[in-house]
Design a protein around this motif. Structure first.
Motif, mmCIF file in Angstrom:
data_model
loop_
_atom_site.group_PDB
_atom_site.id
_atom_site.type_symbol
_atom_site.label_atom_id
_atom_site.label_comp_id
_atom_site.label_asym_id
_atom_site.label_seq_id
_atom_site.Cartn_x
_atom_site.Cartn_y
_atom_site.Cartn_z
ATOM 1 N N HIS A 94 0.822 -1.214 0.000
ATOM 2 C CA HIS A 94 0.000 0.000 0.000
ATOM 3 C C HIS A 94 0.854 1.261 0.000
ATOM 4 O O HIS A 94 0.386 2.327 -0.391
ATOM 5 C CB HIS A 94 -0.914 -0.004 1.235
ATOM 6 C CG HIS A 94 -0.152 0.072 2.531
ATOM 7 N ND1 HIS A 94 0.057 1.233 3.210
ATOM 8 C CD2 HIS A 94 0.493 -0.889 3.245
ATOM 9 C CE1 HIS A 94 0.765 1.002 4.300
ATOM 10 N NE2 HIS A 94 1.044 -0.288 4.346
ATOM 11 N N ARG A 95 2.105 1.145 0.414
ATOM 12 C CA ARG A 95 2.989 2.308 0.411
ATOM 13 C C ARG A 95 3.573 2.588 -0.972
ATOM 14 O O ARG A 95 3.977 3.710 -1.264
ATOM 15 C CB ARG A 95 4.144 2.098 1.401
ATOM 16 C CG ARG A 95 3.710 2.023 2.852
ATOM 17 C CD ARG A 95 4.923 1.927 3.761
ATOM 18 N NE ARG A 95 4.530 1.777 5.152
ATOM 19 C CZ ARG A 95 4.230 2.785 5.958
ATOM 20 N NH1 ARG A 95 4.289 4.025 5.507
ATOM 21 N NH2 ARG A 95 3.893 2.559 7.212
ATOM 22 N N CYS B 298 -3.976 -8.388 2.348
ATOM 23 C CA CYS B 298 -4.906 -7.481 1.686
ATOM 24 C C CYS B 298 -4.228 -6.241 1.131
ATOM 25 O O CYS B 298 -4.791 -5.569 0.269
ATOM 26 C CB CYS B 298 -6.009 -7.069 2.651
ATOM 27 S SG CYS B 298 -5.415 -6.087 4.051
ATOM 28 N N ASN B 299 -3.056 -5.911 1.595
ATOM 29 C CA ASN B 299 -2.418 -4.688 1.097
ATOM 30 C C ASN B 299 -0.935 -4.845 0.793
ATOM 31 O O ASN B 299 -0.206 -3.854 0.760
ATOM 32 C CB ASN B 299 -2.613 -3.526 2.097
ATOM 33 C CG ASN B 299 -2.212 -3.894 3.506
ATOM 34 O OD1 ASN B 299 -1.265 -4.641 3.716
ATOM 35 N ND2 ASN B 299 -2.943 -3.374 4.476
ATOM 36 N N MET C 60 -0.532 -0.549 7.086
ATOM 37 C CA MET C 60 -1.419 0.562 6.771
ATOM 38 C C MET C 60 -1.862 1.254 8.058
ATOM 39 O O MET C 60 -1.865 2.480 8.155
ATOM 40 C CB MET C 60 -2.631 0.055 5.989
ATOM 41 C CG MET C 60 -3.577 1.143 5.533
ATOM 42 S SD MET C 60 -5.022 0.476 4.654
ATOM 43 C CE MET C 60 -4.246 -0.137 3.154
ATOM 44 N N ALA C 61 -2.258 0.475 9.034
ATOM 45 C CA ALA C 61 -2.548 1.002 10.360
ATOM 46 C C ALA C 61 -1.345 0.637 11.236
ATOM 47 O O ALA C 61 -1.204 -0.506 11.670
ATOM 48 C CB ALA C 61 -3.825 0.395 10.920
ATOM 49 N N LEU D 210 -9.656 3.940 3.069
ATOM 50 C CA LEU D 210 -9.165 3.816 4.436
ATOM 51 C C LEU D 210 -7.669 4.086 4.513
ATOM 52 O O LEU D 210 -7.166 4.612 5.499
ATOM 53 C CB LEU D 210 -9.479 2.417 4.973
ATOM 54 C CG LEU D 210 -10.961 2.120 5.198
ATOM 55 C CD1 LEU D 210 -11.146 0.677 5.638
ATOM 56 C CD2 LEU D 210 -11.557 3.073 6.222
ATOM 57 N N GLN D 211 -6.967 3.728 3.441
ATOM 58 C CA GLN D 211 -5.541 4.030 3.375
ATOM 59 C C GLN D 211 -5.324 5.535 3.426
ATOM 60 O O GLN D 211 -4.465 6.036 4.145
ATOM 61 C CB GLN D 211 -4.946 3.465 2.093
ATOM 62 C CG GLN D 211 -3.489 3.810 1.869
ATOM 63 C CD GLN D 211 -2.964 3.212 0.570
ATOM 64 O OE1 GLN D 211 -3.497 2.237 0.056
ATOM 65 N NE2 GLN D 211 -1.927 3.802 0.036
#
Length: 455
Positions: A10-11, A50-51, A110-111, A305-306
């Motif tokens: 995700h990054r 998931c990410n 992500m979190a 959400l990201q």
């Protein structure tokens, strides 16, 4: 040979690209087996969540392994080299070790600080072990990463830094629905993330929670754990149509909810235009993006959400718990690298001492031929004298090599090579003296996870 990590997360990549390379368990096994059979990859672990999709390998050569992984990823997602290049991250050797430790601690999530990735990494390790894809390099490395992650969660407040994806989504839902206690809520799926969703909803005081899953036994088991209800998969449309809040994470191929189906379900329930929040926590997406065009529908997926996890102030001070976790990781990385370097050098030093012992034996045998009647006590004293001379001659170079390698991260193998060349050591003998692979450690049950995807 060195450790290489190549991946997308995700990054580094948009959600739609991550969807294209998403792997279920069977596809992940096939992907890992293909890489394991390559010319430049000797050990391999694949982490698909998931990410992120990360490939961790023991590389025979950097460029060769990178080329094999890049080609496999391109074929997997139908991507060109150019499409991949801008989004791939690559970590090599010492930086790869640091990345794996940070990943296990939740510092790359992500979190930030979430612990689910620890279980996902543990599952990936167990799968790679069962398939014979790991060896003396990656097996102890990943096990150590898991120990570091567990220590970070036990010894720092990293768990408190960021809310989970579910909690982030519920925060968005409150902005639309207000108090969620009376919200009619449907959770679609019954795996790890859905379990987290149901537990979080109940903890937050949501009273009406329904679990819908293709496998009814799993739905009933999850619902029973938290006092929720279930509905059959055939009634998915009816359950969703009358809901105020829907959380989905099934890992299904294709959309579980589309625009036309949801519109019809809401109309049948007499809720056309009424506010409803959809939290799509799946990858690939469970909910078609076009659903957001319907009146009253509010949709948040992983991409949204990201965005919500990014701080408004790019210069914001890093939380103290994150700083503490990074410090812990730095110390663990330094310790691991020191031990790894010493292990690499140890067989060469052992071979050097063995070679020196053979020289002493040969000289004593020659002395016996020349002075066969030498008394035993005098012969013993001569041997001790010769051995002391040899030990003193070897002491300085061996001590100096240890001191030199302790000051560098990249070159201890060069020093070992120099010793082998200078003292004409047999490389086969050095290999035979190498430390044997560490045994497989059974994952601790408290950190075991079923993975992200449900159903």
């Amino acid at each position: 040979m060195s450790v290489l990590v190549v991946g997308l997360s995700h990054r580094s990549a948009p959600i739609d690209l991550l969807e294209r390379v998403s792997l279920d368990v069977r596809a992940g096994q096939r992907f890992a087996s293909r890489l394991h059979g390559g010319d430049h990859v000797h050990e391999v672990l694949v982490l698909s969540t998931c990410n992120r999709l990360e490939v961790v390998v023991e590389a025979g050569t950097f460029h060769g392994a990178l080329e094999e992984i890049g080609a496999a990823l391109g074929e997997l997602g139908g991507l060109t080299r150019e499409q991949l290049t801008d989004h791939l991250f690559v970590h090599y050797d010492d930086r790869a070790v640091a990345h794996l430790f940070e990943l296990a601690c939740g510092l790359d999530s992500m979190a930030v600080g979430e612990s689910q990735v620890l279980g996902q990494l543990r599952d990936a390790l167990a799968l790679a072990q069962r398939n014979g894809h790991l060896g003396p390099s990656l097996n102890p490395l990943v096990q150590q990463a898991l120990r570091v992650g567990k220590r970070a969660h036990a010894e720092t407040a990293i768990d408190e830094v960021s809310r989970s994806l579910v909690e982030l989504g519920l925060g968005q839902a409150r902005g639309v629905l207000g108090d969620l206690a009376g919200a009619r809520t449907v959770v679609v799926g019954a795996g790890a993330m859905s379990g987290l969703a149901v537990a979080t909803l109940v903890r937050e005081g949501v009273e009406d929670v329904v679990v819908v899953n293709r496998t009814p036994e799993r739905a009933r088991r999850l619902a029973a754990q938290h006092g929720a209800r279930t509905a059959p998969w055939s009634d998915l449309s009816g359950a969703v149509g009358s809901a105020d809040l829907v959380l989905t994470c099934t890992g299904a191929v294709g959309h579980v909810l589309d625009e036309a189906g949801l519109a019809q379900a809401r109309s049948a329930a007499g809720r056309s235009g009424a506010p409803v929040v959809l939290l799509d926590l799946a990858l690939p997406r469970d909910v078609a993006p076009e659903v957001a065009r319907l009146r009253g529908v509010h949709l948040w997926g992983l991409a949204e959400l990201q965005d919500a996890t990014r701080p408004d102030d790019a210069e914001a001070t890093e939380p103290a718990a994150v700083t503490a976790a990074r410090g812990l990781v730095a110390g663990e990385v330094a310790g691991y690298l020191t031990e790894r370097h010493a292990a690499r050098l140890g067989p060469t030093l052992a071979a050097l001492r063995t070679s020196a012992g053979r020289v002493v034996d040969a000289e004593m045998a020659r002395l016996d031929q020349r002075l066969p009647h030498l008394p035993d006590d005098e012969r013993s004293e001569v041997r001790h004298t010769v051995q002391r001379v040899v030990d003193k001659l070897l002491h300085t170079p061996t001590t100096r090599v240890k001191q030199l390698h302790a000051g560098y991260d990249e070159v201890p193998a060069d020093y070992a090579h120099a010793l082998r060349e200078l003292f004409d050591l047999d490389s086969r003998e050095v290999a035979a003296l190498s430390t044997p692979p560490l045994g497989v450690v059974d994952p601790a049950p408290e950190a075991r996870s079923e993975g992200h995807h449900d159903d």
